[in-house]
Design a protein around this motif. Structure first.
Motif, PDB file in Angstrom:
ATOM      1  N   LEU A  82      21.850  36.983  33.929  1.00 37.94           N
ATOM      2  CA  LEU A  82      23.055  36.239  34.309  1.00 37.94           C
ATOM      3  C   LEU A  82      22.953  34.785  33.866  1.00 37.94           C
ATOM      4  O   LEU A  82      23.939  34.195  33.411  1.00 37.94           O
ATOM      5  N   GLU A 111      26.004  34.637  31.798  1.00 39.53           N
ATOM      6  CA  GLU A 111      27.157  34.360  32.672  1.00 39.53           C
ATOM      7  C   GLU A 111      26.723  33.357  33.733  1.00 39.53           C
ATOM      8  O   GLU A 111      26.409  33.703  34.873  1.00 39.53           O
ATOM      9  N   THR A 157      28.504  33.249  37.243  1.00 40.46           N
ATOM     10  CA  THR A 157      28.070  34.280  38.195  1.00 40.46           C
ATOM     11  C   THR A 157      26.682  33.964  38.738  1.00 40.46           C
ATOM     12  O   THR A 157      26.407  34.176  39.920  1.00 40.46           O
ATOM     13  N   VAL A 171      27.202  42.488  33.987  1.00 41.62           N
ATOM     14  CA  VAL A 171      27.317  41.366  34.932  1.00 41.62           C
ATOM     15  C   VAL A 171      27.962  41.828  36.230  1.00 41.62           C
ATOM     16  O   VAL A 171      27.521  41.456  37.330  1.00 41.62           O
ATOM     17  N   ARG A 199      25.962  41.649  39.689  1.00 43.73           N
ATOM     18  CA  ARG A 199      26.514  40.785  40.744  1.00 43.73           C
ATOM     19  C   ARG A 199      26.709  41.566  42.025  1.00 43.73           C
ATOM     20  O   ARG A 199      26.333  41.104  43.120  1.00 43.73           O
TER      21      ARG A 199
END
Length: 723
Positions: A273, A277, A280, A235, A239
């Protein structure tokens, strides 16, 4: 023993058959006595019985006489009694011979009997052996059934173990974290293919672990920590990579479409993502929306500002209406008007902006146009601006759907989050410009540009701009209708007496209308709109009334007709250049032109030939009512008409032709009118001939002075002008 007896009986039968055969060979054809004896079928004949019936005897005798052997014996004349004794003797001989043969073969028969007995013993042993085999086979079949049952049970256990092994293998494979995955996630750059491959593997393992944890699998605890650390690392790298790409959009003079296209190759990063996540993923989406929203807004605001600088300096104002006279004066501080007010009512080459080739042509580059001192009308700037908006919006919508994995209302919301500020700014700019726009053709072309761009967006399957197109049309249509109504009102309120000196040539207001109407009709033919046709119909009515009001200012009917014909002909000619022949406007003005032309021809023929025309009409009316006798009192009048026509028709026709050519600006129209007048003159004179052929006028001496109709036609053809 039964078998031996059977064999003995068979042997006796063979001996008898052999004896019979020998006898037949020795006796020849006459040895058929036995056959004859067997063939005599006397039935149950009993000659000693008291019940003897001769009829039955006759029947048996007749049946035996029909036997073939009896027929043969009777035919040869043999004595039947002698023949019967001979047969008995032969039977005795055969029997003795058979006995001798049997005695000779007795040893062989005994040997055969011994062999048969031995065979019976062998067969008996074989029967015992087969019985033993049968019992053995029955025991083997039971053992085979037992083995089959055991084999089936083993197969079931094997399948169960294989199924368990497969499930356990999948579970273990889904939980085990290979070293290649760890190395790629921790060390490989995100742009390498192996990082993407292992990221997909990590996503699959994380999903498998979550599924097994939901089922209560205890082994998941052993790999949960490793997967979480790898997920966090992935991640962070994703990112950082995506944000760098988004930040690169902000660099001045950057073509953001290049890094945007590059992001599509890594669209799985955002999917990862989104599944692992979400915070994020939301951060990246918000950052993308904020960045692209500012970029689009800045780009279009700058482009619009530079684009409007290459517009024509001379634009239509509120006083540039169809009914405003050219001689109108303005105030001291007013801006100078257009050099030629007629240009705002003429389409010219402006209609090419909605042609297929021009519609999707490359957008205008303002600084290049300024360098070349090029200027464009508003519709060309509008097309360039909205084609850029259409192209970028379609690309943006498709990118959003593919990269952010959205569709339907969610895709619309995200698209408007990115493009909403730009679309609002564009609408405000258009609304501000239209508030001071009086160029109806430009606004109408913009409407058709929007209609075509809406179809293009639909073909590209981008519905996100539908609401924007509706908003643009909601601004353009009312403005177009307002400008058109202002022109209608200007024509309605025009006072012909304030237009200065009048002449019979086409009026500049009618020319404006012709150019303006033909422009709108030709544009509207591509995508018809009934509201436009209604407004044009109102304008046409007002222009027709205006032409009649101006014509009323002329003192003579002839001048009025010349003015009307010139204006109708001019409007019809301009309309037919762009509109179809079956349009309402063309049909309406064609009817008006024909009616006024016919009236003008009658007005034209009236001074030189009015007496002739009047007499012909009166005479034909009398003849039709059966009052032809009243023509006898018109001899003096007829004589005067004949001599007057013969002396003046040439000069009158010449004067008529010159007058027509001076009166009409369109030579073709003037030629048509002259031809119509001469044709009508010939028709009147031909009718005059027929009236004079009536009995009441047939003896009139002046008939000899009549001009031959064919000669008149030949002479009149010389006066037809050719252009």
């Amino acid at each position: 023993m039964a078998a031996a007896a059977t064999m003995a009986a068979a042997a006796r039968e063979l001996v008898l058959r052999a004896g019979t055969s020998d006898m037949e060979e020795e006796e020849g054809p006459l040895a058929g006595g036995a056959g004859l004896q067997e063939s005599l079928q006397l039935g149950e004949l009993d000659i000693t019985s008291d019940e003897f019936i001769l009829d039955e005897v006759d029947v048996h005798i007749q049946a035996n006489l029909e036997d073939e052997l009896v027929k043969e014996a009777l035919k040869t004349g043999v004595d039947l009694r002698h023949y019967s004794k001979q047969v008995e003797l032969e039977l005795q001989q055969i029997e003795q011979k058979s006995i001798r043969d049997y005695i000779q073969e007795s040893e062989n028969i005994a040997s055969l009997h011994n062999q048969i007995t031995a065979c019976d013993a062998v067969l008996e042993r074989m029967e015992q052996m087969l019985g033993a085999f049968q019992s053995d086979l029955s025991s083997i079949s039971s053992e085979i059934r037992t083995l089959q049952e055991q084999s089936g049970a083993m197969n079931i256990r094997l399948r169960n173990r294989q199924a368990v092994r497969g499930k356990l293998g999948e579970l273990v494979d889904g939980l085990v974290v290979p070293s290649a995955l760890v190395t790629a996630i921790l060390e490989a750059p995100v742009t390498e293919p192996r990082f993407l491959e292992q990221l997909q593997e990590l996503d699959a393992k994380a999903a498998a672990v979550r599924e097994q944890e939901a089922r209560g699998t205890a082994a998941c605890a052993d790999v949960r920590g490793v997967l979480d650390r790898l997920r966090v690392k992935a991640v962070m790298k994703i990112r950082e990579f995506i944000l760098q790409k988004i930040y690169s959009f902000r660099k001045p003079m950057t073509n953001y479409q290049i890094p945007q296209t590059a992001l599509l190759k890594y669209r799985f990063f955002y999917q990862f993502l989104l599944g692992n996540e979400r915070a994020t993923a939301k951060e990246i989406r918000d950052e993308y929306v904020e960045t692209l929203s500012k970029i689009y807004l800045s780009y279009y605001r700058s482009y619009l500002g530079r684009l409007m600088k290459v517009q024509y300096e001379e634009v239509a104002e509120k006083d540039d209406l169809m009914g405003v006279e050219d001689t109108a004066k303005k105030g001291f501080f007013s801006k100078p008007s257009l050099r030629s007010r007629n240009t705002i009512f003429t389409l010219g080459t402006r209609g090419s902006v909605i042609s297929p080739t021009e519609l999707e042509a490359p957008i205008l580059v303002p600084h290049t146009a300024q360098r070349g001192e090029q200027r464009y009308p508003f519709e060309a700037l509008f097309r360039s601006q909205h084609y850029a908006l259409l192209d970028n919006s379609c690309r943006e919508y498709l990118f959003i759907c593919e990269f952010f994995v959205v569709s339907g209302p969610a895709a619309h919301d995200l698209f408007h989050a990115v493009m909403g500020r730009t679309l609002s700014m564009t609408l405000k700019h258009l609304e501000s410009y239209l508030a001071d726009c009086y160029d109806a053709i430009a606004v109408f072309l913009c409407i058709h540009i929007v209609l075509r761009f809406r179809n293009i967006a639909a073909k590209r399957d981008v519905p996100a701009l539908d609401r924007y197109w509706e908003q643009v049309l909601a601004l353009l249509w009312p403005r177009f209708e307002l400008i058109l109504e202002m022109n209608v009102q200007s024509v309605r309120s025009t006072d012909p007496q304030r237009l200065g000196g009048l002449d019979t040539r086409p009026h500049y207001i009618t020319r404006r209308y012709a150019e303006f109407s033909s422009a709108l009709v030709s544009i509207n033919q591509t995508i018809p709109n009934e509201r436009t046709m209604q407004l044009l119909g109102q304008l046409q009515v007002e222009v027709e009334n205006f032409v009649l009001r101006v014509a009323a200012e002329f003192s003579s009917r002839k001048e009025q007709l010349v003015f009307l014909i010139n204006n109708y002909d001019m409007m019809l000619g301009v309309l037919m250049e762009r509109a179809t022949d079956d349009s309402k406007e063309v049909e309406s003005f064609q009817q008006l032109l024909n009616a006024r032309t016919q009236e003008f021809i009658e007005e034209l023929l009236s001074p030189p030939f009015g007496g002739l025309v009047a007499f012909v009409k009166e005479a034909e009316a009398l003849i039709e009512r059966g009052q032809a006798e009243r023509l006898r009192g018109e001899e003096a009048r007829v004589t005067q008409l004949i001599r007057g026509f013969g002396s003046s028709w040439k000069s009158s026709v010449e004067s008529l032709s010159q007058d027509v050519m001076r009166s009409f600006t369109n030579f073709r129209n003037g030629t048509s009118i002259i031809q119509g007048a001469l044709t009508q003159l010939i028709q009147v004179y031909h009718r005059f001939h027929r009236v004079l052929s009536q009995p009441q006028l047939r003896a009139l001496p002046a008939r000899a002075e009549l001009i031959n109709i064919h000669h008149l036609m030949v002479e009149l053809k010389k006066h037809k002008p050719n252009f």
